[in-house]
Scaffold this motif. Structure first.
Motif, PDB file in Angstrom:
ATOM      1  N   ARG A   1      73.865  30.380  31.616  1.00 55.11           N
ATOM      2  CA  ARG A   1      72.520  30.280  32.077  1.00 55.11           C
ATOM      3  C   ARG A   1      71.358  30.892  31.085  1.00 55.11           C
ATOM      4  O   ARG A   1      71.780  31.999  30.135  1.00 55.11           O
ATOM      5  N   GLU A   2      70.529  30.046  30.679  1.00 55.15           N
ATOM      6  CA  GLU A   2      69.795  30.518  29.102  1.00 55.15           C
ATOM      7  C   GLU A   2      68.538  30.138  29.842  1.00 55.15           C
ATOM      8  O   GLU A   2      67.744  29.834  30.211  1.00 55.15           O
ATOM      9  N   ILE A   3      67.182  31.141  28.992  1.00 63.46           N
ATOM     10  CA  ILE A   3      65.615  31.366  28.916  1.00 63.46           C
ATOM     11  C   ILE A   3      65.542  30.775  27.619  1.00 63.46           C
ATOM     12  O   ILE A   3      65.779  30.322  26.787  1.00 63.46           O
ATOM     13  N   VAL A   4      64.282  29.471  28.250  1.00 63.46           N
ATOM     14  CA  VAL A   4      63.953  28.843  27.360  1.00 63.46           C
ATOM     15  C   VAL A   4      62.914  29.526  27.017  1.00 63.46           C
ATOM     16  O   VAL A   4      61.530  29.921  28.112  1.00 63.46           O
ATOM     17  N   MET A   5      62.138  30.083  25.649  1.00 63.80           N
ATOM     18  CA  MET A   5      60.784  30.917  25.669  1.00 63.80           C
ATOM     19  C   MET A   5      60.386  30.607  24.252  1.00 63.80           C
ATOM     20  O   MET A   5      60.576  29.496  23.522  1.00 63.80           O
ATOM     21  N   VAL A   6      58.685  30.558  24.646  1.00 57.62           N
ATOM     22  CA  VAL A   6      57.884  30.007  23.897  1.00 57.62           C
ATOM     23  C   VAL A   6      56.484  30.802  22.721  1.00 57.62           C
ATOM     24  O   VAL A   6      56.240  31.634  23.818  1.00 57.62           O
ATOM     25  N   TRP A   7      56.980  30.955  21.787  1.00 54.73           N
ATOM     26  CA  TRP A   7      56.556  31.505  20.328  1.00 54.73           C
ATOM     27  C   TRP A   7      54.799  30.189  20.474  1.00 54.73           C
ATOM     28  O   TRP A   7      54.545  29.490  20.290  1.00 54.73           O
ATOM     29  N   ARG A   8      53.215  30.854  20.723  1.00 48.38           N
ATOM     30  CA  ARG A   8      52.026  29.899  20.703  1.00 48.38           C
ATOM     31  C   ARG A   8      51.421  30.853  19.910  1.00 48.38           C
ATOM     32  O   ARG A   8      51.128  31.832  19.967  1.00 48.38           O
ATOM     33  N   ARG A   9      50.723  30.255  18.553  1.00 45.15           N
ATOM     34  CA  ARG A   9      49.469  31.122  17.491  1.00 45.15           C
ATOM     35  C   ARG A   9      48.784  30.892  18.640  1.00 45.15           C
ATOM     36  O   ARG A   9      48.296  30.459  19.432  1.00 45.15           O
ATOM     37  N   ALA A  10      48.118  32.613  18.473  1.00 47.85           N
ATOM     38  CA  ALA A  10      46.639  32.721  19.920  1.00 47.85           C
ATOM     39  C   ALA A  10      45.763  32.481  18.514  1.00 47.85           C
ATOM     40  O   ALA A  10      45.257  31.746  17.628  1.00 47.85           O
TER      41      ALA A  10
END
Length: 103
Positions: free
Chosen positions: A94-103
């Motif tokens: 099981r894996e988590i998909v994570m995202v960073w977005r510029r504010a």
């Protein structure tokens, strides 16, 4: 990793005392790998590498194994937000998909 991601990746290496402390490999906006020498973990090298790749992108996506709670917590601290969970085809984990977005 060595055959699939690294040859086509943008790689940045963080040096400390004349040695590689860690590296990050990006495949476009996908974080393919982030490794910090275990003896140097907890000293800001991982955050420094992430800051480098975030500096010229609007988003960064990654997958982290759900059981790797320490890594998932690190990415949350670096402002990555969990999007969803899925099963990694290669490992069945099981894996988590994570995202960073510029504010």
């Amino acid at each position: 990793m060595e055959e699939q991601y690294l040859p086509a990746s943008e790689v940045h290496v963080c040096m400390a005392d004349g040695e590689a402390a860690g590296f990050v490999a990006m495949a476009g906006d996908y974080l393919a790998a982030l490794f910090v020498d275990p003896s140097r973990q907890g000293h800001g090298y991982g955050a420094m590498l992430l800051d480098r790749v975030k500096s010229d992108r609007n988003t960064v996506t990654l997958h982290v194994f759900a059981r790797n709670e320490r890594a998932a917590a690190f990415y949350r601290k670096q402002n990555f937000e969990p999007q969803h969970e899925q099963i990694d085809e290669a490992t069945g984990e099981r894996e988590i998909v994570m995202v960073w977005r510029r504010a």
